[in-house]
Design an enzyme around this catalytic site. Sequence first.
Site, PDB file in Angstrom:
ATOM      1  N   GLN A  39       0.801  -1.219   0.000  1.00 31.93           N
ATOM      2  CA  GLN A  39       0.000   0.000   0.000  1.00 31.93           C
ATOM      3  C   GLN A  39       0.840   1.278   0.000  1.00 31.93           C
ATOM      4  OE1 GLN A  39      -2.663  -1.700   3.326  1.00 31.93           O
ATOM      5  NE2 GLN A  39      -4.080  -0.451   2.140  1.00 31.93           N
ATOM      6  N   ARG A  44       3.685  -0.049  13.124  1.00 30.83           N
ATOM      7  CA  ARG A  44       3.394  -1.359  12.562  1.00 30.83           C
ATOM      8  C   ARG A  44       3.494  -1.266  11.032  1.00 30.83           C
ATOM      9  NH1 ARG A  44      -2.207  -4.062  11.138  1.00 30.83           N
ATOM     10  NH2 ARG A  44      -1.309  -5.959  10.299  1.00 30.83           N
ATOM     11  N   HIS A  90       1.081  -9.167   4.702  1.00 34.92           N
ATOM     12  CA  HIS A  90      -0.061  -8.269   4.541  1.00 34.92           C
ATOM     13  C   HIS A  90      -0.453  -8.273   3.060  1.00 34.92           C
ATOM     14  CE1 HIS A  90      -2.201  -4.712   6.637  1.00 34.92           C
ATOM     15  NE2 HIS A  90      -2.829  -4.935   5.494  1.00 34.92           N
ATOM     16  N   ASN A 101      -1.993 -10.822   8.427  1.00 39.50           N
ATOM     17  CA  ASN A 101      -2.961  -9.754   8.610  1.00 39.50           C
ATOM     18  C   ASN A 101      -4.302 -10.137   7.992  1.00 39.50           C
ATOM     19  OD1 ASN A 101      -3.681  -6.809   9.175  1.00 39.50           O
ATOM     20  ND2 ASN A 101      -4.213  -7.030   7.009  1.00 39.50           N
ATOM     21  N   GLU A 102      -5.350 -10.112   8.792  1.00 29.09           N
ATOM     22  CA  GLU A 102      -6.730 -10.275   8.328  1.00 29.09           C
ATOM     23  C   GLU A 102      -6.934 -11.463   7.388  1.00 29.09           C
ATOM     24  OE1 GLU A 102      -8.200  -6.533   6.841  1.00 29.09           O
ATOM     25  OE2 GLU A 102      -8.164  -5.642   8.821  1.00 29.09           O
ATOM     26  N   ASN A 111      -8.223  -6.025  14.558  1.00 30.39           N
ATOM     27  CA  ASN A 111      -8.465  -4.932  13.608  1.00 30.39           C
ATOM     28  C   ASN A 111      -9.963  -4.687  13.561  1.00 30.39           C
ATOM     29  OD1 ASN A 111      -5.775  -5.494  13.117  1.00 30.39           O
ATOM     30  ND2 ASN A 111      -5.989  -5.676  10.894  1.00 30.39           N
ATOM     31  N   TYR A 138     -13.200  -1.860  12.152  1.00 28.19           N
ATOM     32  CA  TYR A 138     -13.656  -0.642  11.489  1.00 28.19           C
ATOM     33  C   TYR A 138     -15.116  -0.321  11.765  1.00 28.19           C
ATOM     34  CZ  TYR A 138      -9.165  -0.543   9.310  1.00 28.19           C
ATOM     35  OH  TYR A 138      -7.809  -0.476   9.124  1.00 28.19           O
ATOM     36  N   GLU A 169      -5.412  -2.209  14.145  1.00 25.06           N
ATOM     37  CA  GLU A 169      -5.965  -1.312  13.131  1.00 25.06           C
ATOM     38  C   GLU A 169      -7.296  -0.783  13.634  1.00 25.06           C
ATOM     39  OE1 GLU A 169      -6.389  -2.651   9.060  1.00 25.06           O
ATOM     40  OE2 GLU A 169      -4.420  -3.631   9.102  1.00 25.06           O
TER      41      GLU A 169
END
Length: 508
Positions: free
Chosen positions: A46, A103, A148, A192-193, A335, A337, A405
């Site tokens: 990213q 991170r 990731h 990650n996720e 994480n 949202y 996150e």
Amino acid sequence: MGCLFKFLTAVFAVLCVTAGKELSSRAAVRKLPEGLLFGAATASYQIEGGWNASDKSPSIWDTFCEIPGKIKDGTSGRDACKSYEYYQRDVEMLKFLGVDFYRFSVSWPRVLPSGFADKVSQDGIEYYSRLVDELLANGIEPSVTLYHWDLPQSLQDLGGWANPLIADWFEDYARVLYDALGDRVKLWITLNEPKQFAIYGYGKDVFAPDINSPGVGDYMAVKNLLMAHARAWHLYDKEYRPKQNGNCGITIASDFAEGISDSPADVEAGNLALDFEIGFYSHPIFSTTGGFPEKLVKRVAERSAAQGFPRSRLPELTKDEIDFIRGTSDFYGFNHYSTRFYSAEDYKSGMFEEPSYDDDVGAVSGRGEYTTAPNGYTTKIPAGIRKALNWIKDSYNSPEIMIFENGYGDYGGVNDPDRIDYYKAYLDAILDAIEVDGCNISRYTAWSLMDNFEWAQGLSVKFGLFEVDYEAEKRTRTAKTSALWYRNLIASRTLDPADNPKYEKIEF
Ligand SMILES: *[C@@H]1O[C@H](CO)[C@@H](O)[C@H](O)[C@H]1NC(C)=O
Ligand SMILES: *[C@@H]1O[C@H](CO)[C@@H](O)[C@H](O)[C@H]1NC(C)=O
């Protein structure tokens, strides 16, 4: 009169106490718990760019971005924020914020160009080594995510996460990084996720590697990623922890799910959705029994049988595998949202492709009564983070939770009061989870340090505390109002609802 007054005062006092416990005092300035660490996060694909620098090979995201129509605005992470070149400025920004830790993730194909550990890229390792040194020189703790989402394309050509041998490949990759950075890195995140790369990448066509094998390929990836994670943890635990003394664990997307109404069918749908959303990945690792959640196993088996499959589409975990995976995380990486609300009543057979993950969940989800702000991408539902934290505490005997996150997406602008409001409301709910509910939370991480390549949304959705000018050769970063606010939060160690900093132009 006096009597009634006394009675009303008493009622008022009771209401205040109740409200205080349930909702906390939103108007009050709250001290941040001692020892709670604050950080910011990014991920390699990213932000780094440098997609073909030195001997780096392509990742599945390099490939995916080439397919017309996959990325909303037609962009890619080829150059992104150019952090591969300008990482020192990222460290300056972190220093400006005053964070305890950063991170970031390592790009597998940058470190191992063939995907395998036959040849380690010296330039790749040196890049991460310099970043780690720069962080430490500035008093910022490096915390490293091994995976990731940017898998080497060469490994995807052999099946990627659908190939059980990926557990070997991932363990070898982990060893290279423990060896190269473990003297200085004491906090490792394996994956990650998992849901996002397994379900969206292997069960749908919305993420790399675009396999689109719904209800089959995605479930193969889930089993294999759990085994790969466990291998990397056992390796650290046995061979590296004794000499390096760090911690290693996984981070799981833990958005909350609940029934849209109190009807038993909706409540049940919400509970099953939680098993699919979070429990699929957390139950095998954090529960005392291990293995996949029982109701999820039953559901997929029933749907598979009804669809004519001679066996469940969900690969079995053997007794040995269950034991091998159970207990393999030193903390619960969290994480979060937003929240989705599930309706069983609205679900009609045939609504979703069969077989598929969505059909297995068997309910329709949405944001309920909540709406997204006009310039917003993330729906603000702060009560959900407290419920998710409590669900983890209650389901898994109160593990140490590290929030890796949390953040707010919008469509841009350096003056970002909606993002500040989101952070305030979510932190207020987190403080309730700590102080009222007794959740053991040791870290909080803002996603993201800066605007970056937001996967299938391309550059169109922004999560940064800093804006990035993608037109500028040097990718100038400008502090948003939220960066000034986060800096105040950390410096004062108080959450002040009235702190609304005025925008001032600060560039890096
Ligand atoms: C990397 O790709 C760019 C195009 O994005 C190209 O101009 C450049 O020559 C390539 N560099 C190497 C080392 O292949
Ligand atoms: C939180 O977890 C850490 C790590 O397991 C432990 O040392 C600490 O005692 C726990 N704190 C509470 C309040 O349970």
